[in-house]
Design a protein around this motif. Structure first.
Motif, short mmCIF file in Angstrom:
data_model
loop_
_atom_site.label_atom_id
_atom_site.label_comp_id
_atom_site.label_asym_id
_atom_site.label_seq_id
_atom_site.Cartn_x
_atom_site.Cartn_y
_atom_site.Cartn_z
N VAL A 32 0.83 -1.21 0.00
CA VAL A 32 0.00 0.00 0.00
C VAL A 32 0.86 1.25 0.00
O VAL A 32 0.65 2.19 -0.79
CB VAL A 32 -0.96 -0.01 1.21
CG1 VAL A 32 -1.58 1.37 1.40
CG2 VAL A 32 -2.05 -1.04 1.03
N PHE A 33 1.87 1.30 0.88
CA PHE A 33 2.69 2.51 0.98
C PHE A 33 3.65 2.63 -0.20
O PHE A 33 4.02 3.75 -0.58
CB PHE A 33 3.47 2.51 2.29
CG PHE A 33 2.64 2.91 3.47
CD1 PHE A 33 2.26 4.23 3.65
CD2 PHE A 33 2.21 1.98 4.39
CE1 PHE A 33 1.49 4.62 4.72
CE2 PHE A 33 1.44 2.35 5.47
CZ PHE A 33 1.07 3.67 5.64
N VAL A 34 4.07 1.52 -0.78
CA VAL A 34 4.92 1.58 -1.97
C VAL A 34 4.18 2.26 -3.12
O VAL A 34 4.75 3.06 -3.87
CB VAL A 34 5.39 0.16 -2.38
CG1 VAL A 34 5.93 0.17 -3.80
CG2 VAL A 34 6.48 -0.32 -1.43
N LEU A 255 10.98 4.70 -4.37
CA LEU A 255 11.74 5.76 -5.02
C LEU A 255 11.81 5.55 -6.53
O LEU A 255 11.71 6.51 -7.31
CB LEU A 255 13.15 5.83 -4.42
CG LEU A 255 13.26 6.42 -3.01
CD1 LEU A 255 14.70 6.28 -2.50
CD2 LEU A 255 12.83 7.87 -2.97
N CYS A 256 11.98 4.31 -6.94
CA CYS A 256 12.03 4.02 -8.38
C CYS A 256 10.68 4.31 -9.04
O CYS A 256 10.63 4.87 -10.14
CB CYS A 256 12.42 2.56 -8.61
SG CYS A 256 14.14 2.17 -8.18
N TRP A 278 18.79 8.34 -13.62
CA TRP A 278 18.79 7.06 -12.92
C TRP A 278 20.08 6.87 -12.14
O TRP A 278 20.10 6.22 -11.09
CB TRP A 278 18.58 5.92 -13.91
CG TRP A 278 17.17 5.82 -14.39
CD1 TRP A 278 16.68 6.22 -15.60
CD2 TRP A 278 16.05 5.29 -13.67
NE1 TRP A 278 15.33 5.99 -15.67
CE2 TRP A 278 14.91 5.41 -14.51
CE3 TRP A 278 15.90 4.73 -12.40
CZ2 TRP A 278 13.65 4.98 -14.12
CZ3 TRP A 278 14.64 4.31 -12.00
CH2 TRP A 278 13.53 4.43 -12.85
N GLY A 279 21.18 7.45 -12.64
CA GLY A 279 22.43 7.40 -11.89
C GLY A 279 22.34 8.15 -10.57
O GLY A 279 22.83 7.69 -9.54
N VAL A 284 21.14 8.20 -4.51
CA VAL A 284 20.17 8.50 -3.46
C VAL A 284 19.79 7.22 -2.71
O VAL A 284 19.69 7.21 -1.48
CB VAL A 284 18.92 9.18 -4.05
CG1 VAL A 284 17.83 9.31 -3.00
CG2 VAL A 284 19.28 10.56 -4.59
N CYS A 285 19.59 6.14 -3.44
CA CYS A 285 19.23 4.86 -2.80
C CYS A 285 20.36 4.35 -1.92
O CYS A 285 20.12 3.82 -0.83
CB CYS A 285 18.87 3.83 -3.86
SG CYS A 285 17.32 4.17 -4.73
#
Length: 398
Positions: A32-34, A255-256, A278-279, A284-285
């Protein structure tokens, strides 16, 4: 030759992770949160785009009372994609009802003496009625721009007829240059929204963190774990890493998804853009690994003292509000980016993502501070949990 055995904290980690994956409620909450935050941000921005482009696609609905007195003005309005609907004289109550029903963006009423005042070169009165409570603000401004330009044209023609240059009325001329890029504007506008991408890390870790501590204490299975020949730090670390792993997976997927939604939206329609690559997202990840570690450690430290699952869930849920306060308050204050912001967990991640979204060069120090601030806070919470579980008072209460 002795068989190789796994470190005890890995055994605990695998055990807790297995139990979490069996919990359909926790996995449903994770899903749900994703989906919720990326879709919510995308929906809000998409609605803004639709509002901004609606007038260009559909035109601006304008009701005009006494349109026959100003045919030139009506022609200029039509050239600006304004759909004119002529109406008979209306009372104030009728105009208000018309605007509240959003049947027209505005009502333009020409006074009965408009034509005579115009020909006698007296100020001809126009009344522009609109409802500021609706979302027609941009359409009303477009109408006002046409009226203003029409008035300036008439004034210039009358001055020329009297041998006076219209430039006499413009003693100075101001030229505006905006050095802000579309990326910087978008990062500023959705600055608060960016923090929402990291808040779910606390929700992702909540269920496994609470269930592996207060839940086991309520089920009386904590006694069995503490009776095993294992160090307390192994038990704490295993539970910590299991809750962190679930939160990390959820955060990366979210995030993605958010990045994909923002890339897909036509933000250029409202003068914005999303220049994060994307880099940049991979960086960030990687930096955000410490945030799930902190979220899980904080919730375990709070839940370890609760005697029931419900009590721990309530306590941890209230505690999650504290890291969220700077994420909401700082963008509202419109503060310039400062180094101390990278020392506050969650706010640091929001600030870093905002600066990257602006397309500006970010040095290594913000990345290190963002990662280190959450990691230090996580280690402090783990140390507290380890000390608490070692205490005789806690052992007697299990």
């Amino acid at each position: 030759m002795k068989p190789r055995t796994r470190p005890l904290f890995i055994v605990v980690f695998l055990k807790e992770l297995r139990e979490t994956l069996r919990d359909r409620r926790a996995l449903s909450l994770l899903l749900v949160f994703v989906l919720m935050y990326p879709l919510m941000v995308g929906g809000i921005l998409n609605q803004q785009i639709n509002r901004a482009t609606a007038s260009d696609k559909e035109g601006i609905e304008l009701t005009v009372i006494g349109a026959g007195q100003a045919p030139t003005l009506m022609a200029q309005l039509k050239q600006r994609n304004v759909n004119i609907t002529e109406a008979d004289p209306l009372s104030e109550e009728q105009i208000t009802s018309l605007l509240r029903g959003q049947k027209a963006a505005a009502v333009l009423r020409l006074s009965p003496a408009y034509a005579s005042d115009y020909h006698d070169m007296r100020p001809a009165r126009l009344e522009l009625w609109h409802d500021s409570a609706t979302d027609n603000g941009r359409r009303v401004r477009d109408i006002e721009d046409v009226l203003r330009a029409y008035g300036n044209t008439i004034a210039g023609a009358r001055l020329l007829a009297h041998g006076v240059s219209p430039a006499t009325l413009v003693p100075i001329q101001v030229q505006r240059y905006d050095t802000g890029t579309s990326a910087s504007r978008s990062a500023s506008v959705i600055g608060t929204m960016l923090g929402m991408f990291f808040i779910p890390a606390f929700f992702f870790a909540l269920s496994p963190a609470v269930d592996s501590t207060a839940g086991e204490r309520e089920r009386r299975s904590m006694e069995v774990l503490l009776a095993q020949p294992a160090r307390t730090i192994d038990l704490v670390a295993g539970k910590w890493f299991a809750a962190s792993a679930v939160a990390l997976v959820g955060l990366v997927v979210e995030l993605c998804m958010a990045h994909g939604v923002l890339k897909w939206l036509p933000l250029e329609e409202i003068g914005m853009s999303w220049r994060l690559t994307w880099g940049d997202l991979v960086l960030v990840c990687l930096v955000s690994v410490s945030l799930p570690l902190f979220a899980a450690a904080l919730e375990i430290a709070l839940a370890i003292n609760a005697k029931t699952f419900k009590e721990a869930q309530t306590t941890a849920s209230f505690a999650m509000i504290i890291p969220m306060v700077p994420v909401i308050v700082v963008p509202m204050l419109d503060l310039a980016t400062q180094l101390w912001m990278y020392l506050v967990p969650l706010l640091a991640h929001q600030t870093l993502l905002r600066e990257l979204a602006k397309g500006q060069a970010v040095g290594p120090l913000p990345f290190l501070l963002t990662f280190g601030s959450s990691l230090l806070a996580a280690l402090a919470c783990v140390a507290f949990t380890n000390w608490r579980m070692k205490s005789e008072r806690y052992m007697m209460g299990v």
